[in-house]
Design a protein around this motif. Structure first.
Motif, PDB file in Angstrom:
ATOM      1  N   PHE A  61       0.725  -1.095   0.100  1.00  0.00           N
ATOM      2  CA  PHE A  61       0.095   0.019   0.209  1.00  0.00           C
ATOM      3  C   PHE A  61       0.957   1.272  -0.127  1.00  0.00           C
ATOM      4  CE2 PHE A  61      -2.057  -3.404   1.978  1.00  0.00           C
ATOM      5  CZ  PHE A  61      -3.561  -3.538   1.309  1.00  0.00           C
ATOM      6  N   ALA A  62       0.586   2.205  -0.776  1.00  0.00           N
ATOM      7  CA  ALA A  62       1.442   3.387  -0.986  1.00  0.00           C
ATOM      8  C   ALA A  62       0.560   4.490  -1.546  1.00  0.00           C
ATOM      9  CB  ALA A  62       2.580   3.216  -1.820  1.00  0.00           C
ATOM     10  N   GLY A 108      -5.524  13.401  -2.953  1.00  0.00           N
ATOM     11  CA  GLY A 108      -6.613  14.307  -2.599  1.00  0.00           C
ATOM     12  C   GLY A 108      -8.048  13.694  -2.701  1.00  0.00           C
ATOM     13  N   SER A 109      -8.108  12.457  -3.086  1.00  0.00           N
ATOM     14  CA  SER A 109      -9.361  11.931  -3.076  1.00  0.00           C
ATOM     15  C   SER A 109      -9.647  10.776  -2.013  1.00  0.00           C
ATOM     16  CB  SER A 109      -9.505  10.990  -4.548  1.00  0.00           C
ATOM     17  OG  SER A 109      -9.428  11.905  -5.464  1.00  0.00           O
ATOM     18  N   GLY A 110      -9.307  11.266  -0.723  1.00  0.00           N
ATOM     19  CA  GLY A 110      -9.441  10.487   0.498  1.00  0.00           C
ATOM     20  C   GLY A 110      -8.267   9.794   1.133  1.00  0.00           C
ATOM     21  N   GLY A 111      -7.047  10.037   0.444  1.00  0.00           N
ATOM     22  CA  GLY A 111      -5.800   9.774   0.725  1.00  0.00           C
ATOM     23  C   GLY A 111      -5.177  10.451   2.153  1.00  0.00           C
ATOM     24  N   LEU A 113      -8.797   6.184   9.382  1.00  0.00           N
ATOM     25  CA  LEU A 113      -8.425   4.766   9.665  1.00  0.00           C
ATOM     26  C   LEU A 113      -7.145   4.449  10.511  1.00  0.00           C
ATOM     27  CD1 LEU A 113      -8.953   3.418   5.927  1.00  0.00           C
ATOM     28  CD2 LEU A 113     -10.438   3.141   7.888  1.00  0.00           C
ATOM     29  N   ILE A 114      -6.057   5.076  10.086  1.00  0.00           N
ATOM     30  CA  ILE A 114      -4.912   4.724  10.765  1.00  0.00           C
ATOM     31  C   ILE A 114      -4.016   5.681  11.656  1.00  0.00           C
ATOM     32  CG2 ILE A 114      -4.162   3.132   9.150  1.00  0.00           C
ATOM     33  CD1 ILE A 114      -2.509   4.922   7.765  1.00  0.00           C
ATOM     34  N   GLY A 115      -4.759   6.958  11.668  1.00  0.00           N
ATOM     35  CA  GLY A 115      -4.118   8.120  12.482  1.00  0.00           C
ATOM     36  C   GLY A 115      -3.046   8.758  11.831  1.00  0.00           C
ATOM     37  N   PRO A 116      -2.761  10.003  12.306  1.00  0.00           N
ATOM     38  CA  PRO A 116      -1.885  10.947  11.545  1.00  0.00           C
ATOM     39  C   PRO A 116      -0.399  10.354  11.755  1.00  0.00           C
ATOM     40  CG  PRO A 116      -2.446  11.961  13.974  1.00  0.00           C
ATOM     41  CD  PRO A 116      -3.510  10.807  13.592  1.00  0.00           C
ATOM     42  N   HIS A 117      -0.178   9.493  12.538  1.00  0.00           N
ATOM     43  CA  HIS A 117       1.227   9.093  12.654  1.00  0.00           C
ATOM     44  C   HIS A 117       1.460   8.101  11.468  1.00  0.00           C
ATOM     45  CE1 HIS A 117       4.796   7.325  14.708  1.00  0.00           C
ATOM     46  NE2 HIS A 117       4.375   6.067  14.343  1.00  0.00           N
ATOM     47  N   TRP A 118       0.822   7.151  11.178  1.00  0.00           N
ATOM     48  CA  TRP A 118       1.022   6.417   9.882  1.00  0.00           C
ATOM     49  C   TRP A 118       0.712   7.034   8.571  1.00  0.00           C
ATOM     50  CZ3 TRP A 118       4.229   2.844  10.128  1.00  0.00           C
ATOM     51  CH2 TRP A 118       4.812   2.190  11.196  1.00  0.00           C
ATOM     52  N   ALA A 119      -0.419   7.999   8.711  1.00  0.00           N
ATOM     53  CA  ALA A 119      -0.667   8.647   7.416  1.00  0.00           C
ATOM     54  C   ALA A 119       0.230   9.442   6.924  1.00  0.00           C
ATOM     55  CB  ALA A 119      -1.943   9.513   7.835  1.00  0.00           C
ATOM     56  N   LYS A 120       1.151  10.219   7.920  1.00  0.00           N
ATOM     57  CA  LYS A 120       2.249  10.900   7.405  1.00  0.00           C
ATOM     58  C   LYS A 120       3.258   9.900   6.823  1.00  0.00           C
ATOM     59  CE  LYS A 120       1.682  14.704  10.976  1.00  0.00           C
ATOM     60  NZ  LYS A 120       2.052  15.234  12.174  1.00  0.00           N
ATOM     61  N   TRP A 121       3.510   8.895   7.113  1.00  0.00           N
ATOM     62  CA  TRP A 121       4.465   8.009   6.929  1.00  0.00           C
ATOM     63  C   TRP A 121       4.254   7.562   5.416  1.00  0.00           C
ATOM     64  CZ3 TRP A 121       9.161   5.930   8.340  1.00  0.00           C
ATOM     65  CH2 TRP A 121       9.543   4.691   7.717  1.00  0.00           C
ATOM     66  N   LEU A 122       2.835   7.334   5.030  1.00  0.00           N
ATOM     67  CA  LEU A 122       2.498   7.155   3.640  1.00  0.00           C
ATOM     68  C   LEU A 122       2.593   8.435   2.825  1.00  0.00           C
ATOM     69  CD1 LEU A 122      -0.630   4.723   4.451  1.00  0.00           C
ATOM     70  CD2 LEU A 122       1.426   4.244   2.910  1.00  0.00           C
TER      71      LEU A 122
END
Length: 269
Positions: free
Chosen positions: A142-143, A155-158, A165-174
């Motif tokens: 997943f990327a 910008g379409s939900g990413g 779903l996974i919080g800002p910690h991992w969302a920033k990683w992705l």
């Protein structure tokens, strides 16, 4: 009842079987990069799922090396006028059509499942994040590579859905770092619900879909609404919603029939 092919295009195949509507991406030559034809197929499926009582759940899956490599950039750029800054309003309107599709998948009061058999990148992950359940094989990755590759955000939900779903910690990683997450880590951080071996993946997905189809439809639909409401409102409002929803279900014929069946089983035991 066997599987029935209901429509097919160059980039997708749509089938119906025992209450399950399936849209499969079949554009392996382009790594299932999402084309307008694929978007239209999903939009049609969403309308039918919402309107038809015989359809109980939607399954989105893919064939080939990738679940999706992202949006078909060549097709997207073909109709864009990059020389005219005043074109931004038209671009936002076009963009919103994709947003509305994902919003509809999220809002339909029936289960929407995505089965990810391979890399799921860009808009593929944004689509997946709008579904209720995400199943994967160990080969799935997943990327969200929009920042490093294109200089834009997903910008379409990413941002919005993946962060939820996974919080800002991992969302920033992705998103910020553009890192790739493998299936095991996706399971650990809550991005997917289950990872099944490739050799039994189809059977596991089919079994899960059969389970969903057999559940009481009204209760499943209201549970979906209640969960999504609870995620976006205060606790008191969420509990009020729970009470209102369950009042409707407690008076339903389906509930009464299930209570009678339960009492009969208890009596026989």
């Amino acid at each position: 009842m066997g599987e029935r092919l209901s429509s097919q295009g160059a980039d997708f195949r749509r089938t119906e079987r025992e209450g399950v509507l399936t849209v499969a991406f079949t554009r392996d030559a382009k790594l299932n990069a999402v084309s307008q034809e694929m978007v239209d197929a999903l939009r049609s499926a969403a309308v039918d799922l919402g309107d038809r009582d015989d359809l109980r759940a939607l399954l989105i899956r893919a064939e080939g090396r990738f679940f999706s490599a992202g949006m078909d950039i060549g097709e997207t750029m073909a109709g864009r006028d990059d020389t005219d800054g005043r074109d931004t309003r038209r671009l936002r309107r076009s963009y919103r059509r994709l947003h509305l599709l994902f919003d509809e998948l999220e809002a339909i009061e029936k289960p929407v499942v995505v089965a990810v058999q391979g890399p799921c990148w860009g808009v593929g992950l944004e689509l997946s994040s709008s579904c209720d359940f995400r199943l994967a094989t160990p080969r799935a990755t997943f990327a969200l590579p929009e920042v490093p590759n294109l200089g834009v955000i997903p910008g379409s939900g990413g941002i919005s859905r993946v962060t939820r779903l996974i919080g800002p910690h991992w969302a920033k990683w992705l998103t910020m770092a553009g890192e790739v997450v493998d299936a095991d880590r996706a399971l650990a951080i809550g991005l997917v619900h289950a990872v099944h071996p490739e050799d039994s993946f189809d059977e596991e997905v089919d079994a899960f879909m059969r389970k969903l189809v057999d559940l009481p439809g009204d209760a499943v639909g209201l549970a979906k609404l209640a969960v999504d409401t609870a995620a976006s409102v205060d606790r008191g409002t969420a509990r009020d919603f729970d009470r209102v929803a369950n009042t409707v279900l407690l008076l339903s014929e389906d509930h009464k029939a299930r209570v009678r069946a339960f009492e009969e089983r208890q009596h026989r035991a």
